[in-house]
Design a protein around this motif. Structure first.
Motif, PDB file in Angstrom:
ATOM      1  N   SER A  99      31.200  41.368  46.145  1.00  0.00           N
ATOM      2  CA  SER A  99      30.905  40.515  44.992  1.00  0.00           C
ATOM      3  C   SER A  99      29.936  41.194  44.026  1.00  0.00           C
ATOM      4  CB  SER A  99      30.300  39.187  45.457  1.00  0.00           C
ATOM      5  OG  SER A  99      28.987  39.378  45.965  1.00  0.00           O
ATOM      6  N   ARG A 103      30.083  40.228  37.574  1.00  0.00           N
ATOM      7  CA  ARG A 103      30.952  40.354  36.392  1.00  0.00           C
ATOM      8  C   ARG A 103      31.854  41.579  36.399  1.00  0.00           C
ATOM      9  NH1 ARG A 103      26.450  38.007  35.087  1.00  0.00           N
ATOM     10  NH2 ARG A 103      25.317  39.836  34.390  1.00  0.00           N
ATOM     11  N   GLY A 108      36.433  39.960  41.767  1.00  0.00           N
ATOM     12  CA  GLY A 108      36.581  39.126  40.581  1.00  0.00           C
ATOM     13  C   GLY A 108      38.034  39.045  40.137  1.00  0.00           C
ATOM     14  N   ALA A 109      38.529  37.833  39.955  1.00  0.00           N
ATOM     15  CA  ALA A 109      39.901  37.564  39.507  1.00  0.00           C
ATOM     16  C   ALA A 109      40.953  38.158  40.443  1.00  0.00           C
ATOM     17  CB  ALA A 109      40.112  38.066  38.080  1.00  0.00           C
ATOM     18  N   GLU A 136      34.638  30.672  45.326  1.00  0.00           N
ATOM     19  CA  GLU A 136      34.365  29.987  44.061  1.00  0.00           C
ATOM     20  C   GLU A 136      33.356  30.800  43.259  1.00  0.00           C
ATOM     21  OE1 GLU A 136      33.158  25.981  44.856  1.00  0.00           O
ATOM     22  OE2 GLU A 136      34.990  25.537  45.985  1.00  0.00           O
ATOM     23  N   PHE A 137      32.361  31.352  43.935  1.00  0.00           N
ATOM     24  CA  PHE A 137      31.343  32.144  43.245  1.00  0.00           C
ATOM     25  C   PHE A 137      31.884  33.498  42.800  1.00  0.00           C
ATOM     26  CE2 PHE A 137      28.000  35.314  43.063  1.00  0.00           C
ATOM     27  CZ  PHE A 137      27.138  34.729  42.142  1.00  0.00           C
ATOM     28  N   THR A 138      32.723  34.119  43.636  1.00  0.00           N
ATOM     29  CA  THR A 138      33.230  35.449  43.290  1.00  0.00           C
ATOM     30  C   THR A 138      34.338  35.384  42.234  1.00  0.00           C
ATOM     31  OG1 THR A 138      34.892  35.470  45.063  1.00  0.00           O
ATOM     32  CG2 THR A 138      32.693  36.358  45.588  1.00  0.00           C
ATOM     33  N   ASN A 139      34.754  34.171  41.862  1.00  0.00           N
ATOM     34  CA  ASN A 139      35.828  33.972  40.893  1.00  0.00           C
ATOM     35  C   ASN A 139      37.132  34.602  41.376  1.00  0.00           C
ATOM     36  OD1 ASN A 139      36.813  32.848  38.495  1.00  0.00           O
ATOM     37  ND2 ASN A 139      36.619  34.792  37.412  1.00  0.00           N
ATOM     38  N   SER A 140      37.351  34.513  42.701  1.00  0.00           N
ATOM     39  CA  SER A 140      38.598  34.965  43.297  1.00  0.00           C
ATOM     40  C   SER A 140      39.566  33.791  43.337  1.00  0.00           C
ATOM     41  CB  SER A 140      38.348  35.480  44.716  1.00  0.00           C
ATOM     42  OG  SER A 140      37.354  36.474  44.715  1.00  0.00           O
ATOM     43  N   TYR A 141      40.854  34.094  43.267  1.00  0.00           N
ATOM     44  CA  TYR A 141      41.882  33.046  43.249  1.00  0.00           C
ATOM     45  C   TYR A 141      42.383  32.823  44.672  1.00  0.00           C
ATOM     46  CZ  TYR A 141      41.721  34.237  38.300  1.00  0.00           C
ATOM     47  OH  TYR A 141      41.305  34.507  37.014  1.00  0.00           O
TER      48      TYR A 141
END
Length: 193
Positions: A99, A103, A108-109, A136-141
């Motif tokens: 992580s 950004r 991420g994503a 949710e924090f890592t912005n992973s799907y």
């Protein structure tokens, strides 16, 4: 990973034990990927505990290799045990390193999936739930459904670690097909209106 595969998935088992049910589940998944998917396992044994002071000096080799493997994959499959009603430190530590930096982290994503095995009756449900929260924090799907919660794992693998339970194998095949579709859908460009 195979260059011919349409979808390249990196698999991470959250146990360091060679005889772990989750390593066995990852091996089983590798043997039943749908056409067009390649699933490569990455061993977390060389990933040290996360330490911001160490990170400030540069990623250790094991961390660098992990981040590069995640970045090169189209998706990541997390195969997690459950320790004391939660996600084990090995798995959470891998997520913590992957992580970073914020950004521009490799997670991420990134499409991710979670499966797991446990000798207990809940099949790593709590560990999977905690891992889902981290994404949710890592912005992973994170793929929401289907789920694979292999309970009473000692009854589903033979002493050599081969999956012998046909209903579990059937669910695992269906999961991998759904995960491939999830990854392809998220990788495809969004249609313009």
């Amino acid at each position: 990973m195979s260059e011919a595969a349409a979808v390249r998935v990196l698999g991470l088992a959250g146990s360091l034990r060679q005889g772990s049910y989750n390593r066995a589940l990852l091996r089983a998944a590798q043997g039943m990927t749908p056409p067009g998917m390649a699933l490569e396992a990455f061993d977390l044994i060389d990933v040290p505990l996360y330490n911001g002071d160490v990170e400030a000096q540069g990623d250790p080799p094991g961390v660098k290799a992990l981040k590069e493997a995640i970045a090169a994959a189209d998706a990541v499959l997390f195969v997690t045990p459950e320790y004391n009603h939660g996600v084990p430190g090995v798995m959470k530590n891998a997520v913590d390193w992957a992580s970073r930096p914020p950004r521009s982290a490799p997670l991420g994503a990134k499409p991710v999936g979670i499966i797991g095995a446990s000798p207990g009756a809940t099949g790593s449900a709590r560990g999977q739930s905690q891992l889902r929260q981290a994404f949710e924090f890592t912005n992973s799907y994170c793929m929401p459904q289907p789920e694979i919660l292999v309970f009473r794992a000692h009854e589903k693998f033979d002493p050599e670690g081969r999956l012998t339970d046909e209903p579990t194998a059937k669910y695992l095949r269906a999961y991998l097909e759904a995960f491939m579709a999830w990854t392809v859908r998220l990788r495809s460009p969004t249609p313009t209106r």
